[in-house]
Write an enzyme that holds these catalytic residues in place. Structure first.
Site, PDB file in Angstrom:
ATOM      1  N   ASP A  49       0.805  -1.218   0.000  1.00  0.00           N
ATOM      2  CA  ASP A  49       0.000   0.000   0.000  1.00  0.00           C
ATOM      3  C   ASP A  49       0.840   1.271   0.000  1.00  0.00           C
ATOM      4  O   ASP A  49       0.320   2.368  -0.101  1.00  0.00           O
ATOM      5  CB  ASP A  49      -0.991   0.013   1.159  1.00  0.00           C
ATOM      6  CG  ASP A  49      -0.338  -0.074   2.521  1.00  0.00           C
ATOM      7  OD1 ASP A  49       0.897  -0.002   2.618  1.00  0.00           O
ATOM      8  OD2 ASP A  49      -1.083  -0.221   3.519  1.00  0.00           O
ATOM      9  N   ASP A  68      -4.367  -6.070   4.933  1.00  0.00           N
ATOM     10  CA  ASP A  68      -5.053  -6.153   6.218  1.00  0.00           C
ATOM     11  C   ASP A  68      -6.187  -5.132   6.218  1.00  0.00           C
ATOM     12  O   ASP A  68      -6.403  -4.402   7.165  1.00  0.00           O
ATOM     13  CB  ASP A  68      -4.092  -5.961   7.397  1.00  0.00           C
ATOM     14  CG  ASP A  68      -3.441  -4.590   7.439  1.00  0.00           C
ATOM     15  OD1 ASP A  68      -3.520  -3.854   6.443  1.00  0.00           O
ATOM     16  OD2 ASP A  68      -2.847  -4.252   8.470  1.00  0.00           O
TER      17      ASP A  68
END
Length: 153
Positions: free
Chosen positions: A19, A45
């Site tokens: 990310d 996550d």
């Protein structure tokens, strides 16, 4: 530490949240270079605020603030990701300069192999579960989704 051990140990999978803030894009590229072709797994996550606007959310009753897609707690620590696994694929393309087909493998067949379910999922083959994305060939935007052979809206 454990990151170096995972990257340096042959045959060990490295799971990466691509990310750009769990790991710097340069570290994502380093992980790709260390673990290719078959031991890098893209993960996320993601929390309930995935694909939602910036604002206040909760994880297990804890306040979480999403700012520019980054979920942080009241102390300012990362509390989760708000990217989808497909966005991780696109980020790997950008961070490591890899093709779409190669980046996609790190979210499909490689993790399926890692957990031992590659006989039933992870690639398009006769007899395997039909979880599919139809994407635009130029933009890679998702056009349609199938889960277990059924179209999902």
């Amino acid at each position: 530490g454990p990151v170096v051990a995972a990257l340096a140990t042959e045959g060990v999978y490295a799971e990466v949240i691509a990310d750009g803030f769990h790991l710097n894009p340069a570290i994502v590229k380093l992980a790709y270079l260390a673990k290719r072709p078959a031991h890098l797994t893209l993960i996320t996550d993601s929390m309930s605020a995935t694909r939602c606007a910036d604002g206040e959310y909760a994880i297990a009753g804890e306040k979480v603030y999403v700012v520019d897609g980054k979920a942080i707690n009241e102390e300012g620590n990362i509390s989760g990701s708000t990217i989808t696994l497909y966005q991780a694929v696109r980020n790997l393309m950008k961070f490591a300069g890899v093709s779409y087909a190669e980046a996609l493998a790190y979210a499909t067949i490689v993790p399926a192999t890692e957990v031992g379910i590659d006989a039933v999922t992870g690639s398009i083959e006769e007899g395997k579960r039909a979880d599919l994305l139809l994407v635009d060939a130029e933009t890679y935007d998702i056009k349609s989704v199938w889960q277990a052979g059924m179209s999902v809206q």
